[in-house]
Design an enzyme around this catalytic site. Structure first.
Site, mmCIF file in Angstrom:
data_model
loop_
_atom_site.group_PDB
_atom_site.id
_atom_site.type_symbol
_atom_site.label_atom_id
_atom_site.label_comp_id
_atom_site.label_asym_id
_atom_site.label_seq_id
_atom_site.Cartn_x
_atom_site.Cartn_y
_atom_site.Cartn_z
ATOM 1 N N ASN A 11 0.870 -1.178 0.000
ATOM 2 C CA ASN A 11 0.000 0.000 0.000
ATOM 3 C C ASN A 11 0.907 1.228 0.000
ATOM 4 O O ASN A 11 1.482 1.571 1.029
ATOM 5 C CB ASN A 11 -0.887 -0.046 1.256
ATOM 6 C CG ASN A 11 -1.720 1.207 1.431
ATOM 7 O OD1 ASN A 11 -1.818 2.029 0.519
ATOM 8 N ND2 ASN A 11 -2.330 1.353 2.599
ATOM 9 N N TRP A 12 1.021 1.849 -1.176
ATOM 10 C CA TRP A 12 1.962 2.971 -1.282
ATOM 11 C C TRP A 12 1.420 4.254 -0.650
ATOM 12 O O TRP A 12 2.138 5.235 -0.519
ATOM 13 C CB TRP A 12 2.315 3.242 -2.748
ATOM 14 C CG TRP A 12 2.979 2.104 -3.454
ATOM 15 C CD1 TRP A 12 3.285 0.860 -2.956
ATOM 16 C CD2 TRP A 12 3.422 2.104 -4.813
ATOM 17 N NE1 TRP A 12 3.891 0.093 -3.920
ATOM 18 C CE2 TRP A 12 3.987 0.828 -5.066
ATOM 19 C CE3 TRP A 12 3.412 3.039 -5.850
ATOM 20 C CZ2 TRP A 12 4.511 0.479 -6.315
ATOM 21 C CZ3 TRP A 12 3.940 2.696 -7.084
ATOM 22 C CH2 TRP A 12 4.486 1.431 -7.307
ATOM 23 N N LYS A 13 0.134 4.256 -0.320
ATOM 24 C CA LYS A 13 -0.510 5.448 0.265
ATOM 25 C C LYS A 13 -0.254 6.652 -0.651
ATOM 26 O O LYS A 13 -0.208 6.497 -1.861
ATOM 27 C CB LYS A 13 -0.024 5.668 1.700
ATOM 28 C CG LYS A 13 -0.197 4.393 2.535
ATOM 29 C CD LYS A 13 -0.014 4.592 4.006
ATOM 30 C CE LYS A 13 -0.231 3.269 4.730
ATOM 31 N NZ LYS A 13 -0.115 3.402 6.181
ATOM 32 N N HIS A 98 -9.533 1.277 4.741
ATOM 33 C CA HIS A 98 -8.267 1.433 5.465
ATOM 34 C C HIS A 98 -8.486 2.376 6.647
ATOM 35 O O HIS A 98 -9.263 3.324 6.561
ATOM 36 C CB HIS A 98 -7.195 1.986 4.527
ATOM 37 C CG HIS A 98 -5.836 1.963 5.145
ATOM 38 N ND1 HIS A 98 -5.417 2.937 6.023
ATOM 39 C CD2 HIS A 98 -4.835 1.067 5.054
ATOM 40 C CE1 HIS A 98 -4.197 2.632 6.436
ATOM 41 N NE2 HIS A 98 -3.820 1.503 5.862
ATOM 42 N N GLU A 100 -6.853 4.730 7.792
ATOM 43 C CA GLU A 100 -6.614 6.156 7.526
ATOM 44 C C GLU A 100 -7.836 6.788 6.875
ATOM 45 O O GLU A 100 -8.150 7.943 7.118
ATOM 46 C CB GLU A 100 -5.357 6.323 6.657
ATOM 47 C CG GLU A 100 -4.108 6.110 7.502
ATOM 48 C CD GLU A 100 -2.909 5.553 6.744
ATOM 49 O OE1 GLU A 100 -2.907 5.592 5.501
ATOM 50 O OE2 GLU A 100 -1.985 5.060 7.421
ATOM 51 N N GLU A 170 -5.500 -4.888 10.652
ATOM 52 C CA GLU A 170 -4.469 -3.881 10.884
ATOM 53 C C GLU A 170 -4.754 -3.171 12.208
ATOM 54 O O GLU A 170 -5.558 -2.237 12.249
ATOM 55 C CB GLU A 170 -4.473 -2.861 9.749
ATOM 56 C CG GLU A 170 -4.150 -3.474 8.398
ATOM 57 C CD GLU A 170 -3.583 -2.435 7.444
ATOM 58 O OE1 GLU A 170 -2.469 -2.644 6.958
ATOM 59 O OE2 GLU A 170 -4.235 -1.414 7.215
ATOM 60 N N GLY A 176 2.425 2.341 10.858
ATOM 61 C CA GLY A 176 3.366 3.449 10.703
ATOM 62 C C GLY A 176 4.044 3.864 11.998
ATOM 63 O O GLY A 176 4.677 4.910 12.062
ATOM 64 N N SER A 216 3.394 -2.063 10.367
ATOM 65 C CA SER A 216 4.846 -2.121 10.551
ATOM 66 C C SER A 216 5.466 -3.478 10.185
ATOM 67 O O SER A 216 6.373 -3.953 10.878
ATOM 68 C CB SER A 216 5.220 -1.705 11.977
ATOM 69 O OG SER A 216 4.767 -0.379 12.234
ATOM 70 N N GLY A 237 2.771 -1.100 4.307
ATOM 71 C CA GLY A 237 2.777 0.316 3.955
ATOM 72 C C GLY A 237 4.191 0.791 3.691
ATOM 73 O O GLY A 237 4.770 0.516 2.631
ATOM 74 N N GLY A 238 4.771 1.471 4.670
ATOM 75 C CA GLY A 238 6.087 2.098 4.525
ATOM 76 C C GLY A 238 7.147 1.226 3.854
ATOM 77 O O GLY A 238 7.842 1.678 2.935
#
Ligand code: PGA
Length: 256
Positions: A11-13, A98, A100, A170, A176, A216, A237-238
């Protein structure tokens, strides 16, 4: 016992311009373009979908995913993107709900339910995110939260439709933050989610549904998490923004 093929999604966000996306995808194609021990899904932002789609049109096992879609099919919805628009770009998966988006865009379970419906109608597979906040975990409310998210989010779908849905657990406190759920904590939550799917659908459906862990995930913890019996993949993600890191997660998680 059914075997569930692992599914690992990046997930590149809100990261990567088209040019940056091309560089990353070219690296991934070279390193894991033919990897088939897991399904691999890349979820760039909307503006990079076309560029990534073009690169994935070569023979590869990498699949394209989006990060969101509209619940509506078309019309006066400024700034929204429909399932048909995604489908045209060969998008196979879409992340829905998600945390976010639940938090910043106030997405609730009813809206998430309608978005899942829109995705399924276009034959795009939803990756449906659920998870509790830190206060909810600390107050031991996490089971109740997951139960409500599943009951309301998946309301009205058939067992056949569920077969096209991937779930992603999640825990919000692990996204993150560098704080990962321990493999035991994650496994306990996944087991609970699978049980709930059994109650809402059937034992066969619960056995079949794939549940990713997200929060993470890194090359160093991927193996320990993804070898838990009820963890069927990861939503990263990151660490998916770096080709070498994402490749290492996939290879570590799937090593024999
Ligand atoms: P993270 O994000 O890997 O950066 O914690 C996971 C996610 O939000 O899907």
């Amino acid at each position: 016992m059914i075997t569930r093929k692992k599914i690992i999604a990046g997930n590149w966000k809100m990261n990567k311009t088209q040019a940056e996306a091309r560089v990353l995808v070219e690296d991934l194609l070279r390193d894991i373009g033919r990897f088939d021990a897991a399904e691999i899904v890349l979820c760039p932002p909307f503006t990079a979908l076309a560029a990534v789609s073009e690169l994935l049109s070569t023979e590869t096992n990498l699949r394209l995913g989006a990060q969101n879609l509209s619940e509506h099919a078309s019309g006066a919805y400024t700034g929204e993107i429909s399932a048909a628009m995604l489908k045209e770009l060969y998008v196979r998966y879409v992340i829905i709900g998600h945390s976010e988006r639940r938090h910043y865009q106030n997405e609730n379970n009813a809206l998430i339910n309608r978005k899942i419906k829109a995705a399924l109608a276009a034959e795009i597979k939803p990756i449906v995110c659920i998870g509790e906040t830190l206060p909810e975990r600390e107050a031991s409310h996490w089971k109740k939260v997951l139960e409500t998210q599943l009951t309301e989010g998946l309301a009205g779908f058939t067992e056949e439709q569920l077969a096209d849905i991937v779930l992603a657990y999640e825990p919000i406190w692990a996204i993150g933050t560098g704080k990962t759920a321990t493999p035991a904590q994650a496994e306990e939550a996944h087991q609970f989610i699978r049980q709930q799917v059994g109650k809402l659908f059937s034992a066969a459906a619960s056995d079949r549904v794939r549940i990713q862990y997200g929060g993470s995930v890194k090359p160093e913890n991927a193996r320990e998490l993804l070898t838990q019996p009820n963890i069927d993949g990861a939503l990263v993600g990151g660490a998916s923004l770096d080709g070498r890191g994402f490749t290492a997660i996939i290879k570590n998680a799937c090593a024999e």
